[in-house]
Design a protein around this motif. Structure first.
Motif, PDB file in Angstrom:
ATOM      1  N   ILE A   5      -3.609  48.159  55.507  1.00 61.17           N
ATOM      2  CA  ILE A   5      -3.417  49.005  54.320  1.00 61.17           C
ATOM      3  C   ILE A   5      -4.765  49.238  53.668  1.00 61.17           C
ATOM      4  O   ILE A   5      -5.522  48.285  53.422  1.00 61.17           O
ATOM      5  N   ARG A   6      -5.076  50.505  53.383  1.00 63.82           N
ATOM      6  CA  ARG A   6      -6.301  50.851  52.667  1.00 63.82           C
ATOM      7  C   ARG A   6      -5.950  51.708  51.459  1.00 63.82           C
ATOM      8  O   ARG A   6      -5.276  52.733  51.595  1.00 63.82           O
ATOM      9  N   GLU A  27      -8.055  46.571  50.319  1.00 67.26           N
ATOM     10  CA  GLU A  27      -7.731  46.502  51.735  1.00 67.26           C
ATOM     11  C   GLU A  27      -6.913  45.249  51.990  1.00 67.26           C
ATOM     12  O   GLU A  27      -7.245  44.175  51.479  1.00 67.26           O
ATOM     13  N   ILE A  51       2.063  52.637  47.226  1.00 62.28           N
ATOM     14  CA  ILE A  51       1.840  52.352  48.642  1.00 62.28           C
ATOM     15  C   ILE A  51       3.098  52.658  49.455  1.00 62.28           C
ATOM     16  O   ILE A  51       3.025  53.167  50.579  1.00 62.28           O
ATOM     17  N   CYS A  52       4.265  52.384  48.872  1.00 63.68           N
ATOM     18  CA  CYS A  52       5.524  52.609  49.579  1.00 63.68           C
ATOM     19  C   CYS A  52       6.000  54.058  49.505  1.00 63.68           C
ATOM     20  O   CYS A  52       7.019  54.408  50.102  1.00 63.68           O
ATOM     21  N   ILE A  62      -4.165  56.660  50.198  1.00 67.21           N
ATOM     22  CA  ILE A  62      -3.600  55.431  50.756  1.00 67.21           C
ATOM     23  C   ILE A  62      -3.278  55.675  52.216  1.00 67.21           C
ATOM     24  O   ILE A  62      -2.631  56.672  52.564  1.00 67.21           O
ATOM     25  N   VAL A  64      -1.751  53.606  55.782  1.00 69.35           N
ATOM     26  CA  VAL A  64      -1.074  52.432  56.336  1.00 69.35           C
ATOM     27  C   VAL A  64      -1.169  52.529  57.846  1.00 69.35           C
ATOM     28  O   VAL A  64      -0.684  53.505  58.449  1.00 69.35           O
ATOM     29  N   VAL A  76       4.975  56.238  57.957  1.00 66.85           N
ATOM     30  CA  VAL A  76       4.514  55.131  57.117  1.00 66.85           C
ATOM     31  C   VAL A  76       5.696  54.352  56.560  1.00 66.85           C
ATOM     32  O   VAL A  76       5.728  53.119  56.595  1.00 66.85           O
ATOM     33  N   ILE A  80       7.305  50.001  56.672  1.00 68.64           N
ATOM     34  CA  ILE A  80       7.318  49.194  55.456  1.00 68.64           C
ATOM     35  C   ILE A  80       8.729  48.764  55.090  1.00 68.64           C
ATOM     36  O   ILE A  80       9.670  49.549  55.125  1.00 68.64           O
ATOM     37  N   ILE A 155       5.342  45.505  57.872  1.00 64.37           N
ATOM     38  CA  ILE A 155       4.742  45.212  56.564  1.00 64.37           C
ATOM     39  C   ILE A 155       5.884  44.997  55.579  1.00 64.37           C
ATOM     40  O   ILE A 155       6.819  45.806  55.519  1.00 64.37           O
TER      41      ILE A 155
END
Length: 308
Positions: A5-6, A27, A51-52, A62, A64, A76, A80, A155
């Motif tokens: 993840i960035r 990160e 992020i989600c 972002i 993934v 993505v 998750i 993740i």
């Protein structure tokens, strides 16, 4: 390990004008347990939501596993699993049905063997046909994890997973998380329980007022920012600290029988050796000693206090 993840330059400002996140850069490595700590309103849940793909960021990028969360949203999201703070499902449904349904939402084919494996791992198999409303609070928490794992994500986000549960159940859930990590799942954990982060995390991030103020390996963080105390029970009481010991951070107990030395863990050996030599030169002797070390909670409180 490579970053899975960035987060780059992430900000989120709501229509009301409230800025929940400010220029977040982060990160997270593949296969680690990353604990995100912060007080209420710090931005933990908003960051997870971004992020989600649940919360739309105002600015930033972002990725993934190298995929952009906007351009490759479906890919993505399939990677998750999210365990929210609250259970939101049909209370008349059964664990078996709701976990299978969650799997179907991601377009996964039926796999009863996998769902059984998840329910057994979370000790829910015996309750698979019970209505969710009849489950205990701990079982409902575990069901949240089962739903998040239904589509086999790599993740997993755990947002306050043990809030309000008893100590025994909390430790059971820690063991579940460790097993998931052993299977290669990357775990991102938000928690108010510092003990939880201290017990499980590989790295710790601290967020306050929408800003990441520190990211560090847990052991290194405690080594760099932790404080230790050496408590010396003196052979004879002192009325004051001798002038020759003025260079040390010393505190003399009220009765003069106890001397406490507070020191940075980075200077542990040299500091203690020098102190004991200087005590001997000043004619101060002791009959017993003990040590204490600051916890991750102490470090967290100090960091947040500085941010305020």
């Amino acid at each position: 390990m490579p970053a899975v993840i960035r987060v780059e330059g992430l900000s989120k400002t709501y229509a009301s004008g409230f800025t929940a996140l400010k220029d977040i850069n982060l990160e997270i490595s593949q296969g680690e347990i990353f604990a995100l700590l912060g007080p209420n309103g710090a931005g933990k849940t908003t960051l997870i939501g971004c992020i989600c793909g649940i919360v739309n960021p105002t600015a930033g990028k972002i990725t993934v596993d190298g995929k952009d969360i906007v351009a490759d949203y479906r890919a993505v999201r399939a990677m998750i699993g999210l365990v929210p703070q609250e259970l939101a499902t049909d209370m008349f449904e059964t664990p078996w049905a709701t976990v299978n349904f969650s799997r179907g939402l991601f377009g996964k084919p039926q796999n009863h063997a996998y769902v059984e494996k998840v329910l057994r791992a979370l000790t829910l198999w015996e309750k698979k046909d019970s209505r969710i409303m009849t489950l205990s609070g701990g079982m409902k928490r575990r069901l949240l994890i089962a739903k998040a794992l239904a589509h086999e994500p790599r993740i997993l986000f755990l947002d306050e997973p043990t809030a309000g549960v008893d100590v025994e159940l909390r430790r059971e859930m820690w063991e579940i998380v460790r097993k998931l990590r052993a299977e290669g799942v990357t775990i991102i954990l938000t928690t108010h329980y510092i003990e939880e982060a201290e017990e499980m995390a590989d790295r710790v991030g601290v967020i306050a007022k929408g800003e990441i103020i520190l990211v560090e390996e847990k052991n290194e963080l405690m080594r760099k920012l932790g404080k230790k105390q050496l408590v010396l029970q003196l052979s004879a009481p002192l009325t004051e600290i001798p002038a020759g010991l003025g260079a040390y951070d010393l505190h003399l107990g009220a009765d003069g029988n106890e001397l406490t030395y507070t020191y940075d863990t980075r200077a542990e050996r040299t500091g203690i050796t020098a102190l004991l030599n200087d005590m001997r030169a000043a004619g101060v002797t002791f009959k017993d000693l003990s040590t204490m070390q600051s916890s991750l909670e102490d470090i967290f409180v100090d960091l947040v206090r500085e941010k305020r």
